[in-house]
Design an enzyme around this catalytic site. Structure first.
Site, PDB file in Angstrom:
ATOM      1  N   THR A 302     107.362  47.032  59.430  1.00 50.12           N
ATOM      2  CA  THR A 302     106.774  48.330  59.765  1.00 50.12           C
ATOM      3  C   THR A 302     107.867  49.346  60.049  1.00 50.12           C
ATOM      4  O   THR A 302     107.804  50.500  59.610  1.00 50.12           O
ATOM      5  CB  THR A 302     105.832  48.214  60.970  1.00 50.12           C
ATOM      6  OG1 THR A 302     104.797  47.267  60.688  1.00 50.12           O
ATOM      7  CG2 THR A 302     105.195  49.556  61.304  1.00 50.12           C
ATOM      8  N   TRP A 305     109.612  50.225  56.788  1.00 54.52           N
ATOM      9  CA  TRP A 305     108.761  51.049  55.925  1.00 54.52           C
ATOM     10  C   TRP A 305     108.867  52.524  56.312  1.00 54.52           C
ATOM     11  O   TRP A 305     108.848  53.406  55.459  1.00 54.52           O
ATOM     12  CB  TRP A 305     107.304  50.599  56.038  1.00 54.52           C
ATOM     13  CG  TRP A 305     106.347  51.398  55.196  1.00 54.52           C
ATOM     14  CD1 TRP A 305     106.032  51.193  53.883  1.00 54.52           C
ATOM     15  CD2 TRP A 305     105.584  52.549  55.605  1.00 54.52           C
ATOM     16  NE1 TRP A 305     105.121  52.132  53.452  1.00 54.52           N
ATOM     17  CE2 TRP A 305     104.826  52.977  54.490  1.00 54.52           C
ATOM     18  CE3 TRP A 305     105.464  53.255  56.798  1.00 54.52           C
ATOM     19  CZ2 TRP A 305     103.972  54.071  54.544  1.00 54.52           C
ATOM     20  CZ3 TRP A 305     104.613  54.344  56.851  1.00 54.52           C
ATOM     21  CH2 TRP A 305     103.877  54.739  55.743  1.00 54.52           C
ATOM     22  N   HIS A 306     109.022  52.789  57.606  1.00 52.71           N
ATOM     23  CA  HIS A 306     109.026  54.167  58.075  1.00 52.71           C
ATOM     24  C   HIS A 306     110.315  54.913  57.744  1.00 52.71           C
ATOM     25  O   HIS A 306     110.280  56.140  57.574  1.00 52.71           O
ATOM     26  CB  HIS A 306     108.789  54.214  59.590  1.00 52.71           C
ATOM     27  CG  HIS A 306     107.336  54.186  59.959  1.00 52.71           C
ATOM     28  ND1 HIS A 306     106.637  53.015  60.153  1.00 52.71           N
ATOM     29  CD2 HIS A 306     106.442  55.198  60.157  1.00 52.71           C
ATOM     30  CE1 HIS A 306     105.385  53.311  60.463  1.00 52.71           C
ATOM     31  NE2 HIS A 306     105.235  54.624  60.470  1.00 52.71           N
ATOM     32  N   GLY A 307     111.439  54.243  57.708  1.00 53.56           N
ATOM     33  CA  GLY A 307     112.660  55.001  57.472  1.00 53.56           C
ATOM     34  C   GLY A 307     113.863  54.151  57.141  1.00 53.56           C
ATOM     35  O   GLY A 307     113.833  52.922  57.236  1.00 53.56           O
ATOM     36  N   PHE A 454     108.462  60.075  55.315  1.00 53.18           N
ATOM     37  CA  PHE A 454     108.413  58.620  55.361  1.00 53.18           C
ATOM     38  C   PHE A 454     107.952  58.044  54.021  1.00 53.18           C
ATOM     39  O   PHE A 454     107.984  56.869  53.809  1.00 53.18           O
ATOM     40  CB  PHE A 454     107.477  58.135  56.472  1.00 53.18           C
ATOM     41  CG  PHE A 454     107.860  58.686  57.834  1.00 53.18           C
ATOM     42  CD1 PHE A 454     109.178  58.692  58.234  1.00 53.18           C
ATOM     43  CD2 PHE A 454     106.905  59.213  58.672  1.00 53.18           C
ATOM     44  CE1 PHE A 454     109.543  59.208  59.469  1.00 53.18           C
ATOM     45  CE2 PHE A 454     107.246  59.726  59.912  1.00 53.18           C
ATOM     46  CZ  PHE A 454     108.559  59.725  60.311  1.00 53.18           C
TER      47      PHE A 454
END
Length: 454
Positions: A302, A305-307, A454
């Site tokens: 997670t 995935w965001h950055g 993102f």
């Protein structure tokens, strides 16, 4: 192009709605084709150079899905099916990683449409849909413009149920308009003004403790209203075209635990990781040690995935730590704490976590945390603190009220349980709200959605 622009609201949206609804509902294939064309135009308008990457992703995953479907006809092809799905996952994740973790410009919406494409492959592999190989359905599922750029990440099995219907559900149109205007209100009148306040504070080289706390609060509220506003607009747009997408936010800042928070925040992303990562790894139906591993993997992914910086990895581990702590160590003991205090503590954990979103490095995040406790030597409050608090007090109060269901419940009580003519008052209020939003859009600088990065 984004939803909160005048060109979208007064040009693209009315033209696409008019063309779509002029086509008889019985001719669903033509409606789908028209909607697909408008979806491609929507993407090209916003990021034309990246459309080739999007098209290649759609075609690659369609071919992968159909290969899996054909292999499923013979039970002896189990290994080849597994290899095909592994190759699809590796290629999709590798391409996303190359763009996300290199100097190449990340195509708009790539994190979201890649997960949609993977959902298509997974749902065929796990037999969750009886796919008929219709390329138009697959293309529209991934490219459907309301959810293309920033979700919600609707799973293929849920979207396909509506794609195979012969007629669109036009009863969603009115509720869709309502949600779109509410989302526009969240974005334009709340999030964008919170953004102005936050950027004024974040531009300071030094700040008192209260100023830093206000900056964290402004950003946390901005992020919520920006992203939930986008989700409401996306869900509303889908409804105007006869499609149902479930809510993506459910008043997360009223959560009384970290696990509860992540059941309410970005619900579609949490469901994706649950259904395609956590459960296939064993979910809760395994030993305590493996449950711990499964949760750790989900939260690391997670964060990634965001950055593409260590901040996001740290943020994922940070939230994973609290989720695991709550599940395995605290459990039901947390119910001994008053609910209002549980909500306050949960929000504090979430708000502190967002610091790792808006600071450029881990060192910067911890420096900001230090500023919240007077590291700059300016004390807890000064004149700047008083200025930022008083000048944004009305906005802050409005944002806090809108974090809960009070205004929605009041509206629904008056409209649906009051006198019959109250529906006209509701319509008038929506028109006034739209006028205020448009006026603010005309008089302010364009502000994109935060989750586009993102």
């Amino acid at each position: 192009m984004t939803f909160s622009t005048l060109s979208f609201i007064f040009l693209f949206l009315p033209v696409s709605l008019l063309v779509y609804h002029l086509i008889p509902a019985e001719k669903s294939i033509w409606r789908k084709a028209a909607l697909l064309i408008f979806s491609v135009l929507f993407y090209v308008w916003g990021d034309a150079p990246s459309v080739l990457v999007l098209v290649i992703s759609v075609l690659f995953n369609y071919i992968s899905g159909q290969q899996i479907r054909m292999l499923s006809a013979d039970a002896g092809n189990g290994l080849r099916r597994k290899v095909t799905v592994i190759v699809a996952v590796v290629v999709d994740v590798a391409v996303l990683g190359i763009f996300k973790y290199s100097r190449l410009a990340l195509p708009v919406g790539m994190s979201f449409y890649t997960f949609s494409a993977l959902s298509y492959v997974f749902d065929i592999y796990y037999g969750r849909v009886e796919d008929d190989g219709n390329v138009l359905n697959e293309m529209l599922y991934i490219l459907f413009f309301p959810k293309l750029i920033s979700g919600p990440i609707m799973q293929y099995k849920d979207f396909r149920e509506q794609l195979v219907q012969k007629t669109a559900k036009n009863r969603y149109f009115t509720s869709g308009m309502h949600l779109f205007i509410i989302g526009l209100f969240k974005k334009v009148l709340i999030a964008d003004n919170l953004s102005t306040a936050f950027h004024q504070i974040s531009s300071l080289s030094q700040m008192a403790g209260l100023t830093a706390w206000l900056g964290m609060i402004f950003y946390s509220l901005e992020l919520y209203f920006d992203f939930s506003g986008y989700s409401d607009m996306a869900i509303g747009l889908a409804g105007m075209f006869g499609f149902r997408i479930e809510k993506n936010f459910n008043y997360p800042y009223l959560s009384d635990g970290v696990t509860d928070f992540w059941r309410r925040w970005h619900i579609s992303l949490g469901a994706w990781f649950r259904d395609y990562v956590y459960i296939p790894m064993g979910g809760n139906r395994c030993s305590r040690e493996k449950q711990f591993r499964n949760l750790a993997v989900v939260w690391i992914l997670t964060g990634l995935w965001h950055g593409n910086t260590l901040n996001f990895l740290f943020w994922g581990i940070y939230h994973g730590f609290f989720v695991i702590l709550e599940k395995f160590a605290i459990g039901q003991k947390r119910l001994l704490i008053p609910k209002w205090l549980r909500i306050l503590l949960t929000d504090l954990i979430a708000f502190v976590g967002w610091i790792f979103f808006f600071t450029p490095s881990i060192g910067g995040a911890f420096h900001y945390l230090g500023q919240m406790f007077g590291a700059d030597g300016l004390g807890f409050a000064n004149g700047a603190s008083a200025y930022y608090l008083t000048s944004n007090l009305v906005l802050l109060i409005l944002a806090l009220i809108c974090c809960g269901p009070l205004l929605t419940r009041l509206h629904d009580t008056l409209v649906y349980r009051g006198r019959k003519n109250m529906i006209y008052l509701s319509a008038a209020l929506h028109v006034v709200l739209l006028i205020f939003c448009v006026a603010n859009m005309v008089g302010s600088t364009y502000s994109t959605f935060l989750y586009f990065r993102f």
